[in-house]
Design a protein around this motif. Structure first.
Motif, PDB file in Angstrom:
ATOM      1  N   ASN A 123     -51.362  39.354 -12.831  1.00  0.00           N
ATOM      2  CA  ASN A 123     -52.383  38.419 -12.352  1.00  0.00           C
ATOM      3  C   ASN A 123     -53.750  39.075 -12.271  1.00  0.00           C
ATOM      4  O   ASN A 123     -54.759  38.488 -12.653  1.00  0.00           O
ATOM      5  N   LEU A 124     -53.738  40.294 -11.765  1.00  0.00           N
ATOM      6  CA  LEU A 124     -54.973  41.061 -11.637  1.00  0.00           C
ATOM      7  C   LEU A 124     -55.620  41.223 -13.005  1.00  0.00           C
ATOM      8  O   LEU A 124     -56.807  40.947 -13.194  1.00  0.00           O
ATOM      9  N   SER A 125     -54.821  41.659 -13.958  1.00  0.00           N
ATOM     10  CA  SER A 125     -55.357  41.885 -15.303  1.00  0.00           C
ATOM     11  C   SER A 125     -55.881  40.591 -15.908  1.00  0.00           C
ATOM     12  O   SER A 125     -56.922  40.590 -16.563  1.00  0.00           O
ATOM     13  N   GLU A 126     -55.149  39.495 -15.672  1.00  0.00           N
ATOM     14  CA  GLU A 126     -55.593  38.206 -16.229  1.00  0.00           C
ATOM     15  C   GLU A 126     -56.926  37.790 -15.629  1.00  0.00           C
ATOM     16  O   GLU A 126     -57.821  37.313 -16.324  1.00  0.00           O
ATOM     17  N   GLN A 127     -57.026  37.972 -14.298  1.00  0.00           N
ATOM     18  CA  GLN A 127     -58.280  37.609 -13.629  1.00  0.00           C
ATOM     19  C   GLN A 127     -59.446  38.407 -14.177  1.00  0.00           C
ATOM     20  O   GLN A 127     -60.512  37.858 -14.469  1.00  0.00           O
ATOM     21  N   ILE A 128     -59.237  39.711 -14.289  1.00  0.00           N
ATOM     22  CA  ILE A 128     -60.304  40.580 -14.768  1.00  0.00           C
ATOM     23  C   ILE A 128     -60.691  40.209 -16.187  1.00  0.00           C
ATOM     24  O   ILE A 128     -61.878  40.139 -16.540  1.00  0.00           O
ATOM     25  N   THR A 129     -59.685  39.950 -17.006  1.00  0.00           N
ATOM     26  CA  THR A 129     -59.947  39.564 -18.396  1.00  0.00           C
ATOM     27  C   THR A 129     -60.784  38.294 -18.447  1.00  0.00           C
ATOM     28  O   THR A 129     -61.777  38.211 -19.188  1.00  0.00           O
ATOM     29  N   LYS A 130     -60.415  37.316 -17.624  1.00  0.00           N
ATOM     30  CA  LYS A 130     -61.121  36.034 -17.636  1.00  0.00           C
ATOM     31  C   LYS A 130     -62.589  36.203 -17.228  1.00  0.00           C
ATOM     32  O   LYS A 130     -63.495  35.705 -17.884  1.00  0.00           O
ATOM     33  N   VAL A 131     -62.788  36.925 -16.140  1.00  0.00           N
ATOM     34  CA  VAL A 131     -64.158  37.128 -15.672  1.00  0.00           C
ATOM     35  C   VAL A 131     -64.978  37.884 -16.720  1.00  0.00           C
ATOM     36  O   VAL A 131     -66.114  37.532 -17.018  1.00  0.00           O
ATOM     37  N   PHE A 132     -64.384  38.918 -17.300  1.00  0.00           N
ATOM     38  CA  PHE A 132     -65.084  39.713 -18.309  1.00  0.00           C
ATOM     39  C   PHE A 132     -65.493  38.828 -19.487  1.00  0.00           C
ATOM     40  O   PHE A 132     -66.633  38.861 -19.953  1.00  0.00           O
ATOM     41  N   GLU A 133     -64.536  38.049 -19.972  1.00  0.00           N
ATOM     42  CA  GLU A 133     -64.838  37.210 -21.133  1.00  0.00           C
ATOM     43  C   GLU A 133     -65.915  36.186 -20.820  1.00  0.00           C
ATOM     44  O   GLU A 133     -66.824  35.959 -21.629  1.00  0.00           O
ATOM     45  N   THR A 134     -65.839  35.580 -19.637  1.00  0.00           N
ATOM     46  CA  THR A 134     -66.833  34.567 -19.269  1.00  0.00           C
ATOM     47  C   THR A 134     -68.226  35.176 -19.170  1.00  0.00           C
ATOM     48  O   THR A 134     -69.195  34.643 -19.706  1.00  0.00           O
TER      49      THR A 134
END
Lengths: 281, 279
Positions: free
Chosen positions: B65-76
């Motif tokens: 979940n942590l990795s997914e969140q970070i990935t999402k924020v980074f991409e946005t």
């Protein structure tokens, strides 16, 4: 990215032209201010109470003769730089009761690049005036070492860059950028260092080549597996094989009480370098 | 002179934006390639206890979940920008070499951007980031404060100068920032000892060296005892309305690690403006 202040430590009259020539060539390449510096050795005091000696004896004969030599070096500097579009500053420091390394080190820390001679262990003045290793570890600036044999006017056409993902390699690489950007070719070689803190043995030249390419450096990667008996020998052999005129590498070692003990590969290169070497710590 | 490859450390999902903002600003300013680095330890060893399997899978789920969140924020946050951004998720095989693994990915870059000691990232205490990044990466580290200023401005820069090797390292590593600044102040620190004797004021030829890089500085001096150096720096930062501090990081090698000195550590944890550090 350019070196705008270049310090040449002219410690020995016999070797000074070997340093001055490359320093002037490099200064012209980057339109740099040159500081040609030397330092009078410290006074020696034999303490009172030592067997056979009464009062403390202050020895400064060596300072007087070095002062005469420094005067000749200054003349040589002025002659070598006359008529050139360069600003050259001559500085004669006096170590008094400290050390040559401390005096020159203070100037070194405010310079972009230092040019110094390879150590000459047979020279009587070596132990106080050959301070290249201390400059590398104590200045925080890159040091270009000029070998004691040979003449080097063109430095940095074909560069061998030793990369093994360590802190020291990173320091040396980025400190060398002005050289790397002007080189016709930079060969990035990965060889295992004496100390491999990660213990993983993995070295990635791809990352550093990509980073260097973004600085417009023309680099190619070369991987050497296995030979960790003496990485220093490997580097020098590859440099000769590939006709490189400059080796860039980190200076490895560890602090031990008040001394800095150099790693094996570093010692090998410092002792037997046939081409100029740029080192950082 | 420019930073062309910037690595930004993203470990705590709740504060990714906080550390990404200055990194993005710098990447845009210098036209740099931005690499986001996120490391998850990954538990491979399940203790021989009942219910261990469940604990392991919950930890793995948390990390996913942590990795997914970070990935999402980074991409946005990096979408549509003028520079290339890349996210690297590191999953080393075991936590023993996590620190070394992160460090290996932090060396082939011009600049590292990391948060001040991260309160919520439990590995921070164990791995001693960002202090360890400063001492062992060989690259300059921009430490972004937890509170206070959020954007990376660097209009008014101050260099804490004491003539030592580490200060020299930090100053020359900061050249691109100094060249982009509107005002640069060199704070020359003269240290007095317990008897009131002072070491000579540090050599300020650094001003001449910087002038040759087209950076004009004003020199301000401070004469303090060793214990108050940190305070003197903090005070000068406030008085001069500094928005970026450049300073050397001091410490000593202990076995195979570097231990950060008390003054450096304290400043790193309390400074309300970003600090560019080097060792």
């Amino acid at each position: 990215m350019a070196y705008r202040t270049i310090l040449a430590h002219l410690n020995d009259e016999r070797r000074m032209m070997r340093l001055l020539g490359p320093t002037i060539a490099l200064a012209e390449r980057w339109n740099a201010h040159v500081i040609a510096a030397s330092a009078l050795p410290p006074v020696y005091v034999l303490p009172a109470g030592a067997p056979g000696i009464g009062d403390p004896i202050v020895i400064d004969e060596h300072r007087k003769s070095y002062q005469k030599e420094a005067a000749r070096v200054e003349v040589a500097v002025r002659e070598a730089t006359a008529g050139r579009a360069l600003v050259t500053e001559w500085r004669l420091e006096d170590a008094k009761t400290s050390s040559v390394a401390a005096c020159i080190g203070a100037i070194a820390r405010c310079s972009d690049l230092i040019v110094a001679s390879q150590t000459d262990a047979e020279w009587p003045g070596s132990h106080s005036h050959d301070i290249a290793e201390r400059l590398i570890t104590e200045s925080g600036r890159p040091v270009l070492l000029i070998p004691n044999a040979g003449h080097f006017e063109k430095i940095g056409n074909r560069v061998l860059l030793a990369w093994n993902s360590t802190r020291e390699a990173a320091r040396a690489t980025f400190d060398a950028l002005p050289f790397l950007k002007l080189a016709e070719e930079v060969i990035v070689i990965s060889v295992n260092a004496d100390q491999d803190p990660a213990g993983t043995g993995t070295v990635a030249t791809a990352d550093i080549c990509a980073t260097l390419a973004r600085h417009s450096v023309k680099c190619t990667a070369l991987n050497r597996q296995g030979t960790s008996t003496d990485a220093g020998r490997t580097l020098l052999a590859v440099a000769a094989d590939r006709n490189c005129d400059l080796l860039v590498m980190g200076c490895y070692g560890h602090s031990r009480l008040r001394e800095f003990v150099l790693g094996g590969a570093t010692r090998t290169v410092l002792a037997s370098m046939p081409i100029p070497v740029l080192m950082s710590h | 002179m420019a930073y062309k490859t910037i690595v930004v450390h993203l470990h705590d999902a709740s504060r990714v934006e906080h550390v990404l903002e200055p990194a993005i600003e710098l990447a845009g300013r210098f036209g740099a390639h931005l690499i986001g680095l996120h490391a998850a330890p990954g538990m491979v060893y399940a203790p021989p206890l009942p219910g261990a399997g469940r604990v392991v899978s919950r930890v793995q789920e948390y990390e996913r979940n942590l990795s997914e969140q970070i990935t999402k924020v980074f991409e946005t946050m990096t979408k549509g920008r003028s520079f290339v951004a890349e996210l690297r998720l590191l999953r080393p095989r075991d936590a023993n070499d996590l620190g070394a693994h992160i460090l290996q990915h932090s060396r082939a870059c011009d600049l590292i951007v990391a948060s001040q000691r991260e309160g919520l990232w439990e590995m921070s205490r164990i791995l001693d980031f960002p202090e360890r990044l400063v001492m062992e990466s060989g690259r300059p580290v921009l430490s972004v404060p937890l509170a206070g200023q959020r954007t990376m401005v660097g209009h008014h820069v101050m260099i804490a100068w004491n003539g030592k090797r580490e200060a020299a390292r930090a100053t020359f590593d900061a050249l691109p920032m100094l060249q982009a600044a509107r005002r640069v102040t060199v704070l020359a620190i003269e240290q007095t000892d317990a008897d009131g004797n002072s070491a000579p004021l540090p050599d300020t030829s650094i001003a001449a060296a910087l002038a040759r890089h087209d950076i004009n500085v004003t020199i301000k001096t401070a004469s303090v005892d060793r214990a108050s150096v940190g305070e003197a720096i903090a005070k000068a930062v406030a008085t001069e309305r500094i928005d970026l501090l450049v300073m050397g990081a001091y410490g000593h090698a202990r076995l195979r690690e570097f231990v950060l000195g008390g003054a450096t550590r304290h400043l790193m944890q309390t400074m309300p403006v970003p600090i560019l550090l080097a060792h």
